[in-house]
Design an enzyme around this catalytic site. Structure first.
Site, PDB file in Angstrom:
ATOM      1  CG  ASP A 224     -58.148   8.178  -5.196  1.00  0.00           C
ATOM      2  OD1 ASP A 224     -58.807   9.078  -4.646  1.00  0.00           O
ATOM      3  OD2 ASP A 224     -58.677   7.236  -5.837  1.00  0.00           O
TER       4      ASP A 224
ATOM      5  CD  GLU B 104     -61.507  12.648  -6.555  1.00  0.00           C
ATOM      6  OE1 GLU B 104     -62.666  12.413  -6.954  1.00  0.00           O
ATOM      7  OE2 GLU B 104     -61.215  12.803  -5.354  1.00  0.00           O
TER       8      GLU B 104
ATOM      9  CG  ASP C 199     -65.207   8.781  -9.451  1.00  0.00           C
ATOM     10  OD1 ASP C 199     -65.536   7.742  -8.859  1.00  0.00           O
ATOM     11  OD2 ASP C 199     -64.276   9.519  -9.074  1.00  0.00           O
TER      12      ASP C 199
END
Ligand code: AMP
Length: 595
Positions: free
Chosen positions: A9, A148, A170
């Site tokens: 990530d 993501e 998010d």
């Protein structure tokens, strides 16, 4: 030799690297006890390269030698300056990736040359290409660029629960994205995405910093706006206070020897209530909620079409975020996974699937129940003394500690009663009462005297509840053993009988008792705790598997599965030996049905 594919990530504020090893998802520590690498790169005093915490630490003092938030520049054909040199955004990102690669290699003890890297759903081709190039510069073959929200859905295993639509919300340090996704089998499709890549938890810190600056101006006639060192310290203190306010109703922004005035040291000690803090950030959160509605509209969907809300990004731990989402979407957001790590976990799961492994499950220990207390409040239009106030919501990872503030109702009130319940009903009296105590001897104060109540639940299901008069520190508490395994009335008798039967079996069959680690039912040793924890994790994995089989099972098989799932679910709340027995029976059934 195995060829590792790591999941990365690569975030605006922080980055993480994860891998699937022996069927388990591991987020790899970047230092002892730390699994998050700040996405900051810099040059030290001696021109040495700094990546992560060290670069972040020097940022405030040497911004000219440091670069952060490079993700925002990915895909641009510009350069950024670091010290006397110019670098392309890909090169800066490559420094972070290379450090993550080295960390993974040291952890695994083998070379790592392949990675799955995640990017926001809205990233353009140019931005994705730049990310791929960054990987290559870092010596990584980027086998997949993964969205993501898709990674988060993989980590939450949402797609394995049948076809559904979900919202991935998010909120990180510096960016906000919301995506509406369609989940079906192994396919996660992003239907719409919206956000603001200059909004995040750092803005919340900034509000607190401004509040502190104003406080210093008013109380000390001090202007610290031009003092970078003071501002950097305020920033740190603000973030710490913000994080504390996610779990408790008050926090103190404090810094000793913050600066000097007329040759004398200035100390800062500024208490902030969660309520005041929530007012400061309400508009930001309002903006994110608007974005959720825009994304829904873009996807052509209504709130009622959504079956899950998945939380990603450290700032989603803010209670106001979760509350507002629940109000708007009428669903309790899923927060079982660490929101900082779930994208990296999803990337690692994708990497494992690419290398031919079965998608592993992420196992976490969560409380299966909601625990709370009661207070006087409005209920169905009238004041009612038993309004339920949940403090620890079900599916929260344990151990966990949460506090709330309550206020006395009468002038001169000398005592308060703290009731402890397990359940979900807004009327506390419809929940199971699991404890009660009095806090007596409160000071003589007008109504509104604050009392802070704290619920702490540990891995063994022991709930500790305390209540403290805020102004005096007067405190009382109770400990409720085995809160997670509390039974009501008949169930208790049933459980007793079952346990007696299991003990009888164990006596009959000493060998089998030994082979199940001879779980002493009430043992308080660390080993027993660990065994109990492992059993619960195993139970949840089996339930999950059972639910998956149920999707295609019919007739008697389906009935057996439903019964088996129910009995394991029930046994999770019981003793270890009870759970072990239920697991054994259910595992046999699954083995038979899966064959
Ligand atoms: P991320 O970019 O996802 O790593 O998120 C980082 C942001 O989450 C930073 O602004 C952190 O201060 C914030 N954060 C981390 N833990 C908490 C917490 N417990 N409550 C509120 N914000 C948090």
């Amino acid at each position: 030799m195995s060829e590792w594919i790591v999941g990365i990530d690569l975030g605006t504020t922080n980055s993480e690297v994860a891998v699937v090893r022996a069927g388990q998802v591991e987020v790899i520590p970047v230092a002892v006890g730390v699994r998050i690498l700040p996405s900051v790169v810099g040059l030290g005093d001696d021109d040495s390269l700094l990546v992560g915490e060290a670069a972040r630490n020097q940022y405030a003092l040497h911004p000219e030698r440091s670069v952060r938030s490079i993700k925002r520049r990915m895909g641009e054909s510009t350069t950024v300056q670091m010290g006397s040199q110019e670098f392309a955004p890909q090169e800066i990102s490559a420094m972070i990736l290379r450090r993550l690669r080295e960390i993974a290699e040291a952890h695994l003890g083998e070379a790592v040359s392949k990675a799955v890297i995640t990017v926001p759903a809205y990233f353009s081709d140019a931005q994705r290409q730049a990310t791929r190039e960054a990987g290559e510069i870092a010596g990584l073959d980027v086998v997949r660029i993964l969205n993501e929200p898709t990674a988060a859905a993989l980590a939450y295993e949402s797609s394995r629960r049948g076809a559904r639509k979900a919202i991935v919300y998010d909120l990180g340090g510096g960016t906000f994205d919301v995506s509406v996704v369609n989940l079906e089998g192994d396919v996660v499709e992003v239907l719409a995405s919206h956000g603001n890549n200059h909004l995040g938890g750092d803005d919340f810190d900034q509000k607190l910093v401004e509040h502190a600056i104003e406080h210093l101006a008013q109380t000390q006639q001090l202007d610290v706006r031009q003092q970078p060192l003071v501002l950097a310290r305020l920033q740190r203190a603000a973030e710490a206070a913000k994080i504390a306010l996610s779990a408790q109703p008050f926090a103190t922004l404090s810094e000793e020897y913050l600066c000097e005035k007329d040759g004398l040291p200035v100390h800062l000690s500024l208490e902030i209530s969660r309520r005041a803090y929530e007012e400061m950030i309400a508009d930001y959160i309002g903006e994110t909620i608007e974005a959720v509605h825009i994304a829904l509209r873009d996807a052509g969907l209504a709130v009622a079409d959504i079956s899950e809300v998945l939380l990603v990004g450290g700032a989603t731990r803010t209670p106001l975020v979760q509350r507002r989402l629940e109000e708007e979407l009428r669903l309790q957001p899923r927060a079982e996974l660490d929101p900082d790590l779930c994208v990296a976990m999803g990337a690692a799961i994708q990497a494992a699937v690419i290398s031919g492994a079965q998608a592993p499950s992420v196992l976490v220990d969560v409380t299966p129940y909601t625990f709370g207390t009661s207070a006087l409040d409005e209920y169905e239009g009238e004041m009612y003394p038993y309004c339920y106030v949940p403090l620890i919501r079900k599916n929260t990872p344990i151990p966990v500690s949460r506090s709330e503030v309550f206020h006395t109702v009468h002038d001169g009130q000398k005592k308060v009663e703290v009731n402890v319940y397990q359940g979900e009903d807004p009327d506390a009296l419809n929940n199971i009462s699991i404890g009660r105590f009095l806090v007596e001897g409160l000071r003589d104060a007008p109504a509104g005297n604050p009392v802070v109540t704290t619920f702490s639940l540990d891995l063994n299901g022991i709930l500790h509840v305390s209540a403290r008069e805020k102004e005096t520190g007067l405190q009382h508490s109770i400990t409720i053993d085995r809160a997670i395994s509390r039974f009501s009335g008949d169930k208790l008798n049933e459980a007793r009988e079952r346990i007696a039967a299991i003990f009888a079996d164990q006596e009959d069959d000493a060998a089998s008792a030994a082979s199940t680690a001879a779980l002493p039912v009430e043992a308080a040793s660390g080993d027993a705790d660990e065994t109990a924890r492992r059993l619960r994790v195993e139970a949840r994995a089996l339930i999950e598997k059972g639910e998956r089989l149920l999707a295609t099972a019919s007739g008697e098989d389906a009935d057996d599965l439903v019964n088996g799932i129910e009995s394991v679910k029930e046994a999770i709340t019981g003793s270890s030996s009870e759970l072990k027995a239920a697991i054994d029976v259910f595992a046999d059934l699954l083995y038979y049905l899966d064959a």
